[in-house]
Design an enzyme around this catalytic site. Structure first.
Site, short mmCIF file in Angstrom:
data_model
loop_
_atom_site.label_atom_id
_atom_site.label_comp_id
_atom_site.label_asym_id
_atom_site.label_seq_id
_atom_site.Cartn_x
_atom_site.Cartn_y
_atom_site.Cartn_z
N PHE A 10 0.90 -1.20 0.08
CA PHE A 10 0.07 -0.01 -0.21
C PHE A 10 1.02 1.53 0.02
CE2 PHE A 10 -3.37 2.56 1.75
CZ PHE A 10 -4.26 2.43 0.74
N LYS A 127 6.54 -5.19 -12.16
CA LYS A 127 7.25 -5.81 -13.36
C LYS A 127 7.86 -7.12 -13.03
CE LYS A 127 8.10 -1.65 -13.30
NZ LYS A 127 8.73 -0.20 -13.24
N GLU A 151 -1.35 -3.96 -17.37
CA GLU A 151 -1.09 -3.07 -18.26
C GLU A 151 0.02 -1.98 -17.55
OE1 GLU A 151 -2.42 -1.88 -21.27
OE2 GLU A 151 -0.79 -0.41 -20.65
N VAL A 154 3.82 -1.30 -18.10
CA VAL A 154 4.78 -0.70 -19.15
C VAL A 154 3.86 0.92 -19.30
CG1 VAL A 154 5.24 -0.52 -21.49
CG2 VAL A 154 5.41 -2.81 -20.29
N GLY A 208 7.64 10.18 -6.71
CA GLY A 208 7.30 8.82 -6.74
C GLY A 208 7.71 8.24 -8.00
N GLU A 211 12.08 3.94 -9.00
CA GLU A 211 11.80 2.41 -8.36
C GLU A 211 12.51 2.80 -6.83
OE1 GLU A 211 10.26 -0.37 -9.95
OE2 GLU A 211 9.72 1.40 -11.02
N ASP A 222 15.11 -1.06 -15.68
CA ASP A 222 13.54 -0.77 -15.54
C ASP A 222 12.95 -0.78 -16.91
OD1 ASP A 222 10.93 0.09 -14.12
OD2 ASP A 222 11.34 1.60 -15.81
N LYS A 226 10.69 -3.39 -19.16
CA LYS A 226 9.40 -3.10 -19.75
C LYS A 226 9.60 -3.56 -21.32
CE LYS A 226 8.52 0.76 -16.96
NZ LYS A 226 9.15 2.14 -16.71
N GLY A 324 4.07 7.44 -11.63
CA GLY A 324 3.44 8.49 -10.78
C GLY A 324 1.96 7.94 -10.24
N1 HSE Z 1 10.32 3.97 -12.07
C1 HSE Z 1 9.58 3.81 -13.30
C2 HSE Z 1 9.87 4.97 -14.25
C3 HSE Z 1 8.10 3.68 -12.75
O1 HSE Z 1 10.39 5.90 -13.92
O2 HSE Z 1 9.30 4.95 -15.13
C4 HSE Z 1 7.22 3.23 -13.45
O3 HSE Z 1 7.36 1.97 -14.22
#
Ligand code: HSE
Length: 346
Positions: A10, A127, A151, A154, A208, A211, A222, A226, A324
Site C-alpha cells: 500500500f 514488473k 497493463e 509498461v 514517486g 523505483e 527498468d 518493460k 506517478g
Molecule cells: N520507475 C519507473 C519509471 C516507474 O520511472 O518509469 C514506472 O514504471
C-alpha cells in the site's frame, strides 16, 4: 459480481488507486456496473488489516498520512502477512503492488502464484513477475480459470500493452520503440535545465517516479524489463530478461547534454524491440542522440512515448504519463474494469 479486493502493498501506487476508487465509486457503478469493496490490505511497513465486510478506504488513507500504520484501523483482523492475506481472506481479486525486484521477482512472484493457485484474479503493476515469468503465470491463470492483467507494467496507465494487444491486433506489428522510463527522462530534462544529476534523481524519487532502488531506472534495467514485457506480450517473443543489450544514462554528463543541444540533438533513453526476418525478436535499451525535430526528442519530464511500427497502419504513437501516483493507480483500475467487463459478459 462484487469484487472483494485485497491490496498486497500500500505504497504510492496502491494509495493512488484508493484515491480514484473513493472519488469514482458511484460513477464506476453507474457507468460500468462495477461493484467492489476493499476487504484487506497487507503492507510490510504499514501493517495489515482484514475485514470481510469491507474497509473504509478514506480512513485508511488518513491513517497512512497521520500515523503511517494501517494497523491503527479501529476494527478487523490485524497482523496477517501477505500470503495469509492472499489465501485466508474472502478476497477474489488480489492487487499486487509490493516493491519490484527485477532479479528474482520476489516476493511478488510468490504472491501472484499463490493468488492464482487459490483461484483469485490478479492485477498488478509489478514488473518483476511479468518480466521473469509471464508465460508461466498466464498459463497458471488459464488453468485456474481466473484473469491476470498487468497493463501498468509498461507506461503506467497509458495503454501501451492494451493498444498493442487489442487495438493493433491484426495490424502486423513489426517493431516498437520509445521512451519507457519516466525517471530517466525526468532526470535528462532537469539536467538540460541546469540541475545536477543527484538533485534531479532525488526529485524523481520524491515525486514517486523512481523505483525503490533507483539503480534499476538509471542503469536501464527498468526500461529493459518493460521492453521484454512488451515484446513477450505483444510481439510473440520469448525474450529472457538478460538477453537484450542494456545501457542506462549514468555516463551522460551535463556537458554531453549541452553539447548535443548545440548540435541540434537531445539525449534520450530509448528502448526498442524489432521482429527480424526469421521471426525472432531483437530488443535493446540504450541512450541515443535524437534530432530535435524528431517527435521523441520533445517528450519531456516523466512523460513516456511508444511508437508501434505496423504493416497496415504505418507508425502509431502513444504519448502519456509513464509513472506517478494517479497514472499508475489508474493502470490498476483499467485492468480491473477490463476483468469486470469480461466477467459481466459470461
Ligand atoms: N520507475 C519507473 C519509471 C516507474 O520511472 O518509469 C514506472 O514504471
Amino acid at each position: 459480481m462484487e469484487f472483494k479486493i485485497a491490496f498486497i502493498g500500500f505504497g504510492v501506487v496502491g494509495q493512488g488507486l484508493a484515491e480514484i476508487l473513493i472519488e469514482q465509486k458511484e460513477a464506476l457503478k453507474e457507468l460500468y456496473n462495477f461493484n467492489f469493496k476493499v476487504v484487506a490490505i497487507s503492507d510490510v511497513m504499514k501493517g495489515s488489516i482484514y475485514n470481510q465486510n469491507g474497509l473504509d478506504l478514506q480512513k485508511l488513507l488518513d491513517l497512512v498520512k497521520t500515523t503511517g500504520k494501517i494497523e491503527d484501523y479501529p476494527e478487523g483482523i490485524k497482523g496477517w502477512d501477505s500470503l495469509q492475506t492472499i489465501t485466508d481472506t474472502n478476497s477474489n481479486l488480489i492487487l499486487e503492488v509490493a516493491w519490484t525486484d527485477l532479479t528474482t521477482g520476489e516476493p511478488a512472484l510468490t504472491h501472484v502464484k499463490t493468488a492464482l493457485q487459490n483461484k483469485k484474479h490478479v492485477v498488478m503493476t509489478n514488473k518483476g513477475p511479468i518480466a521473469l515469468a509471464v508465460r508461466e503465470l498466464l498459463s497458471l491463470a488459464k488453468e485456474k480459470n481466473v484473469e491476470m492483467r498487468y497493463e501498468g507494467t509498461v507506461l503506467s496507465g497509458t495503454p501501451a500493452l492494451n493498444l498493442g494487444l487489442y487495438n493493433l491486433a491484426g495490424a502486423g506489428i513489426t517493431a516498437a520503440r520509445g521512451i519507457v522510463n519516466g525517471t530517466t527522462n525526468y532526470i535528462l530534462t532537469e539536467m538540460e535545465k541546469g540541475m545536477d544529476y543527484d538533485a534531479a534523481l532525488k526529485q524523481a524519487q520524491d515525486l514517486g517516479y523512481a523505483e525503490a532502488d533507483p539503480t534499476a531506472d538509471v542503469e536501464g534495467y527498468d526500461a529493459l524489463g518493460k521492453i521484454v514485457i512488451l515484446a513477450n506480450t505483444v510481439m510473440g517473443a520469448s525474450l529472457k530478461k538478460d538477453e537484450p543489450s542494456c545501457e542506462g544514462i549514468t555516463k551522460i554528463t551535463s556537458e554531453d547534454i549541452k553539447k548535443a543541444k548545440e548540435d541540434g540533438y537531445r539525449w534520450k533513453l530509448i528502448a526498442g524491440a524489432e521482429i527480424k526476418n526469421d521471426g525472432s525478436v531483437d530488443a535493446y535499451v540504450r541512450p541515443e542522440k535524437i534530432p530535435l525535430d524528431h517527435p521523441l526528442a520533445n517528450i519531456m519530464g516523466p512523460t513516456n512515448a511508444l511508437t508501434y511500427s505496423t504493416k497496415y497502419l504505418g507508425d502509431v504513437t502513444i504519448v502519456g504519463p509513464g509513472a506517478g501516483r494517479a497514472p499508475t493507480g489508474f493502470a490498476l483500475l483499467t485492468d480491473i474494469l477490463d476483468i469486470n467487463r469480461l466477467l459481466s459478459k459470461s
